[in-house]
Enzyme design. Sequence first.
Site, PDB file in Angstrom:
ATOM      1  N   ASP A  24       0.661  -1.092   0.334  1.00 27.18           N
ATOM      2  CA  ASP A  24      -0.464   0.242   0.246  1.00 27.18           C
ATOM      3  C   ASP A  24       0.635   1.260   0.325  1.00 27.18           C
ATOM      4  OD1 ASP A  24      -2.383   1.991   0.377  1.00 27.18           O
ATOM      5  OD2 ASP A  24      -1.821   0.873   2.310  1.00 27.18           O
ATOM      6  N   ASP A  28      -4.027   3.615   2.501  1.00 20.61           N
ATOM      7  CA  ASP A  28      -5.870   3.410   2.637  1.00 20.61           C
ATOM      8  C   ASP A  28      -6.031   1.928   3.243  1.00 20.61           C
ATOM      9  OD1 ASP A  28      -5.019   2.238   0.719  1.00 20.61           O
ATOM     10  OD2 ASP A  28      -6.582   2.726  -0.960  1.00 20.61           O
ATOM     11  N   ASP A 101      -5.357 -10.411 -15.329  1.00 21.43           N
ATOM     12  CA  ASP A 101      -5.847 -11.852 -14.891  1.00 21.43           C
ATOM     13  C   ASP A 101      -7.115 -11.386 -16.193  1.00 21.43           C
ATOM     14  OD1 ASP A 101      -6.964 -13.629 -13.992  1.00 21.43           O
ATOM     15  OD2 ASP A 101      -6.182 -13.088 -11.954  1.00 21.43           O
ATOM     16  N   ASP A 208      -8.759 -16.399 -16.460  1.00 21.00           N
ATOM     17  CA  ASP A 208      -9.864 -16.977 -15.006  1.00 21.00           C
ATOM     18  C   ASP A 208     -10.491 -17.841 -15.831  1.00 21.00           C
ATOM     19  OD1 ASP A 208     -10.128 -16.829 -11.815  1.00 21.00           O
ATOM     20  OD2 ASP A 208     -12.126 -16.448 -13.164  1.00 21.00           O
ATOM     21  N   GLU A 271      -6.242 -21.091 -16.396  1.00 22.16           N
ATOM     22  CA  GLU A 271      -6.575 -21.536 -15.833  1.00 22.16           C
ATOM     23  C   GLU A 271      -8.247 -22.727 -15.914  1.00 22.16           C
ATOM     24  OE1 GLU A 271      -8.392 -20.963 -10.813  1.00 22.16           O
ATOM     25  OE2 GLU A 271      -9.496 -19.785 -12.479  1.00 22.16           O
ATOM     26  N   HIS A 346      -3.309 -17.355  -5.294  1.00 21.10           N
ATOM     27  CA  HIS A 346      -3.861 -16.429  -4.347  1.00 21.10           C
ATOM     28  C   HIS A 346      -5.367 -17.164  -4.075  1.00 21.10           C
ATOM     29  CE1 HIS A 346      -5.999 -17.146  -8.562  1.00 21.10           C
ATOM     30  NE2 HIS A 346      -6.876 -16.286  -8.035  1.00 21.10           N
ATOM     31  N   ASP A 347      -5.863 -18.438  -4.250  1.00 23.83           N
ATOM     32  CA  ASP A 347      -6.948 -19.286  -3.882  1.00 23.83           C
ATOM     33  C   ASP A 347      -6.624 -20.330  -3.279  1.00 23.83           C
ATOM     34  OD1 ASP A 347      -8.599 -17.752  -4.774  1.00 23.83           O
ATOM     35  OD2 ASP A 347      -8.487 -19.122  -7.206  1.00 23.83           O
TER      36      ASP A 347
END
Length: 586
Positions: A24, A28, A101, A208, A271, A346-347
């Site tokens: 970041d 925020d 992605d 994806d 994917e 990420h999954d």
Amino acid sequence: MTSPRRSVLDNAVVYQIYPRSFKDSDGDGIGDIRGICEKLDYLEQLGVDVLWLSPIFASPNDDNGYDISDYRAIMKEFGTMADVEELIAQARQRGMRILLDLVVNHTSDEHEWFRQSCSSKDNPYRDYYIWRDPAGYSEDGTPLPPNNWISAFSPSAWEFDETTGQFYLHMFSPKQPDLNWENPEVRREVYDLMRFWLDKGVGGFRMDVINLISKPQELIDAPLAVNDPAVAGGSRESSLAMSVNGPRVHEFLQEMRREVLDDYDTLTVGETPITTVEDGILYAGFERGELDMIFTFEHVSLDFSEQGWGKWSDRRTSLSALTATLEHWQKGLEDRAWNSLYWNNHDQPRAVSRFGNDSPEYRVVSACMLGTVLHMMCGTPYIYQGEEIGMTNVSFPEIDDYDDLETHDAYDTYVRSGIISHEQMMRFIAAKSRDNARTPMQWDESEHAGFTTGTPWLPLNPNYPEINARAAVADPHSVYHHYRRLIALRREYPVIRRGSFHLLEPDSETIFSYARATAEDRLVVVANVSATTVECDYAAASPAALQRRGVEGAGWQLISSNYADDAGSVLRPYEAKVYLGHAPQS
């Protein structure tokens, strides 16, 4: 013969960035594009040359960016189009390409296409999505879905629209309606947005769930899709199997290559859940040229529940099952298609917690071991952010501490129905929740791990004072520097990139070892995947011992180890060694 596409893949090492959790820059609490720019030198030093960004497009964030409302706009929390253009330019200066992605099986229900589509049956955008009449009505007049498919995140894959009196299909959240790829206008829109980004200098796409884009027109019932919480995992898998690898998927991908990809220098990975080796050759075969490679899910499904609860389990796979699966794909695609090599993303939960040992005693050596056995195989290695410093799973105390849509849906499905106790489900979530991969990147030991000066959008893993990038870069024996050396090795030695694959211990539950071979060179990888010391007669690269295992070679030299010294034929806990030799003289 080497495929023209294979030359593009030979040296590539991909680093996946989950932008919300990477860095970041404005305080925020949410990672952003400028934060990625700040860390390009770190990534360059690591040695990667491809950066895959999880979605950065405008989104209401029902599924953390995988529900896109505008493909040509940037999520406000992430920055501006100018920021993205600067990232592309800075990456190019360092010899890196950016992969975006591409999420085009579905959009957000807040996308303008869907707003138009659901406004009336005769709207020009109506056929951009998959609409069907009710199969009938219950006694109380409730419309019944067109079939029994279960979605990934809700009881039914169909959502009823009161305005037009029809259901729309969503294989994921109800806020992620599936696009209708049978409509040539949809395909034209997708190709236009791909060209938009490629013209900006993007170097390719991770696509994806790309094997879901062609749905069978009959939409018949799935054999196991029943609305029963006790078997929800199997029901969802059964429903997904009905919609993958559809009748026109290869036609669509071949059209995509003709219309878009062949006009640019691209790298593509699809994917593709529920695919076989034979499917992989169709999608990524050197002679077909649809995609450069695919992500298979077989090795990350081996530890699923034995009770029909899908991924929700804390069991570990056996080593023999894992090595058999990896060998199956290595041998199956050999000289025919290209492998993608990954432990986590990420999954998926963190690799060292799932396949290694994340205890303080063994975390570093087991993370290095996992990196070694993966990076020495044939294919393109993928490193997920934090993997290179040995980040671990997190265990939050309460379900409300988790953000992930899938995690909350699973809790509601199994716990609130009484199938799984709260305590047991929290163990499963700690092992398998997608939030394990999404806790903020641990940059240093300062407050909030140097990720943000504000309040992080997701709580940090409490172990960041010990596990962070600053400490890893400063320590020559860290996971980070081991990964740097692995990347350098695969670029130095062609046998790592192109050699054939031969598994040496197919039945072992402690030793993961294999040989690679080209006409000129030999490579042997031997690793102890346990916390106990084991004997291995070829762990010191004895020519006679290797010959008994079917490996002919000479002049063996140790080129990689995750221990500072060598114990010969004794393999210490999680020890991994790589030997290079040359082919015997004829």
